[in-house]
Design a protein around this motif. Structure first.
Motif, PDB file in Angstrom:
ATOM      1  N   LEU A 181       0.834  -1.202   0.000  1.00  0.00           N
ATOM      2  CA  LEU A 181       0.000   0.000   0.000  1.00  0.00           C
ATOM      3  C   LEU A 181       0.871   1.254   0.000  1.00  0.00           C
ATOM      4  O   LEU A 181       2.059   1.201   0.338  1.00  0.00           O
ATOM      5  CB  LEU A 181      -0.898   0.038   1.242  1.00  0.00           C
ATOM      6  N   GLY A 182       0.274   2.377  -0.348  1.00  0.00           N
ATOM      7  CA  GLY A 182       0.916   3.654  -0.118  1.00  0.00           C
ATOM      8  C   GLY A 182       0.744   4.029   1.339  1.00  0.00           C
ATOM      9  O   GLY A 182      -0.206   3.581   2.001  1.00  0.00           O
ATOM     10  N   THR A 183       1.632   4.853   1.877  1.00  0.00           N
ATOM     11  CA  THR A 183       1.535   5.240   3.285  1.00  0.00           C
ATOM     12  C   THR A 183       0.201   5.916   3.581  1.00  0.00           C
ATOM     13  O   THR A 183      -0.445   5.632   4.590  1.00  0.00           O
ATOM     14  CB  THR A 183       2.687   6.180   3.667  1.00  0.00           C
ATOM     15  N   GLN A 184      -0.236   6.810   2.683  1.00  0.00           N
ATOM     16  CA  GLN A 184      -1.498   7.497   2.909  1.00  0.00           C
ATOM     17  C   GLN A 184      -2.668   6.520   2.894  1.00  0.00           C
ATOM     18  O   GLN A 184      -3.611   6.638   3.684  1.00  0.00           O
ATOM     19  CB  GLN A 184      -1.718   8.579   1.860  1.00  0.00           C
ATOM     20  N   ASP A 185      -2.617   5.512   1.990  1.00  0.00           N
ATOM     21  CA  ASP A 185      -3.672   4.495   1.950  1.00  0.00           C
ATOM     22  C   ASP A 185      -3.756   3.741   3.279  1.00  0.00           C
ATOM     23  O   ASP A 185      -4.847   3.484   3.799  1.00  0.00           O
ATOM     24  CB  ASP A 185      -3.422   3.500   0.813  1.00  0.00           C
ATOM     25  N   LEU A 186      -2.576   3.396   3.821  1.00  0.00           N
ATOM     26  CA  LEU A 186      -2.564   2.688   5.099  1.00  0.00           C
ATOM     27  C   LEU A 186      -3.131   3.563   6.206  1.00  0.00           C
ATOM     28  O   LEU A 186      -3.939   3.099   7.023  1.00  0.00           O
ATOM     29  CB  LEU A 186      -1.137   2.253   5.453  1.00  0.00           C
ATOM     30  N   LEU A 187      -2.714   4.812   6.255  1.00  0.00           N
ATOM     31  CA  LEU A 187      -3.215   5.712   7.292  1.00  0.00           C
ATOM     32  C   LEU A 187      -4.732   5.863   7.195  1.00  0.00           C
ATOM     33  O   LEU A 187      -5.432   5.875   8.214  1.00  0.00           O
ATOM     34  CB  LEU A 187      -2.532   7.071   7.177  1.00  0.00           C
ATOM     35  N   ASP A 188      -5.244   5.957   5.962  1.00  0.00           N
ATOM     36  CA  ASP A 188      -6.695   6.050   5.779  1.00  0.00           C
ATOM     37  C   ASP A 188      -7.396   4.799   6.300  1.00  0.00           C
ATOM     38  O   ASP A 188      -8.470   4.878   6.919  1.00  0.00           O
ATOM     39  CB  ASP A 188      -7.024   6.259   4.298  1.00  0.00           C
ATOM     40  N   ARG A 189      -6.806   3.637   6.058  1.00  0.00           N
ATOM     41  CA  ARG A 189      -7.418   2.389   6.525  1.00  0.00           C
ATOM     42  C   ARG A 189      -7.349   2.271   8.040  1.00  0.00           C
ATOM     43  O   ARG A 189      -8.285   1.782   8.682  1.00  0.00           O
ATOM     44  CB  ARG A 189      -6.717   1.181   5.875  1.00  0.00           C
ATOM     45  N   LEU A 190      -6.238   2.739   8.624  1.00  0.00           N
ATOM     46  CA  LEU A 190      -6.112   2.707  10.081  1.00  0.00           C
ATOM     47  C   LEU A 190      -7.154   3.619  10.734  1.00  0.00           C
ATOM     48  O   LEU A 190      -7.665   3.311  11.813  1.00  0.00           O
ATOM     49  CB  LEU A 190      -4.701   3.125  10.491  1.00  0.00           C
ATOM     50  N   ILE A 191      -7.463   4.720  10.069  1.00  0.00           N
ATOM     51  CA  ILE A 191      -8.533   5.593  10.560  1.00  0.00           C
ATOM     52  C   ILE A 191      -9.880   4.894  10.423  1.00  0.00           C
ATOM     53  O   ILE A 191     -10.715   4.910  11.333  1.00  0.00           O
ATOM     54  CB  ILE A 191      -8.535   6.926   9.784  1.00  0.00           C
TER      55      ILE A 191
END
Length: 235
Positions: A181-191
């Motif tokens: 994943l991209g870092t932003q994609d991961l952060l969005d999923r963690l949210i």
């Protein structure tokens, strides 16, 4: 017309440029250590909800400085690798100079620069503004780029490119890479799953995030970041 600035004039025009910003403010400086006067001016811009972008590239920010910047909702800070330009702009004026936004330089060094006006130096101002925007685009916002970790600062995370040792935990960027994943994609999923929450542009670890093994850490060099179990899966 463009004006030549000596050391004292550069410092004066820089303060005036920050003070007079009413719509946007861009501060680009490799080294960053703000004196009390600049901090006061930036706090005032934050109270007025002025959009401020600070880009730096070389200085090792102290945690207290990062924490101070993080408290300013309308001030966004970015890191740009190999940055050497020093340029300061508001919606009407621009300074291109040798002066870093660094307390020692402002007090001790002999500097010079050129001040431009948007109304009188139309083409020069436009070119400087466009280049400043390009530098902003290629820089990483602090809340994401500060997840870099060195072995010295966090032995459990391993050296750059390693997955960690004893705790087997990864930074968000490394976990994202592991999951494809991209870092932003991961952060969005963690949210989305409740492990992180986003408040006023900043990420915070939730109780759910702590329960799955997430950790908040502070690096002396890069500031705040998160660690996650390498086995964590986020759908």
């Amino acid at each position: 017309m463009a004006k030549f600035l000596n050391t004292s004039a550069t410092n004066y025009f820089l303060e005036e440029l920050i003070k007079n910003a009413s719509d946007r403010l861009i501060l680009i400086s490799p080294f960053l250590k703000l004196n009390d006067r600049i901090k006061e001016l930036l706090q005032d811009k934050n109270r007025l909800k002025i959009d401020v972008r600070i880009v730096y590239g070389k200085n090792e920010l102290q945690p207290e400085e990062i924490n101070w910047l993080r408290e300013l909702t309308y001030v966004r800070t970015s890191f740009c690798k190999n940055l050497h330009a020093k340029c300061y702009l508001n919606e009407e004026s621009c300074i291109i100079t040798s002066l870093n936004l660094y307390e020692f330089s402002q007090v001790n060094n002999n500097e010079m620069g050129v001040a431009l006006s948007r109304s009188e130096d139309v083409e020069l101002y436009r070119e400087a503004y466009e280049e400043a925007q390009r530098i902003i685009r290629i820089s990483d916002e602090v809340r994401m780029s500060l997840e870099k970790v060195t072995k010295e600062e966090n032995p459990s995370a391993g050296s750059e490119g390693e997955e960690g040792s004893d705790s087997d935990k990864l930074t968000s960027s490394k976990l994202a890479k592991k999951l494809g994943l991209g870092t932003q994609d991961l952060l969005d999923r963690l949210i989305a799953v409740g492990h992180l929450e986003l408040k006023e542009g900043k990420y915070y670890l939730t109780e759910s995030g702590k329960a799955v093994g997430g950790e908040f850490r502070m690096s002396k060099r890069f500031g705040p970041y998160f660690l996650w179990p390498s086995s964590l899966v986020v759908e």
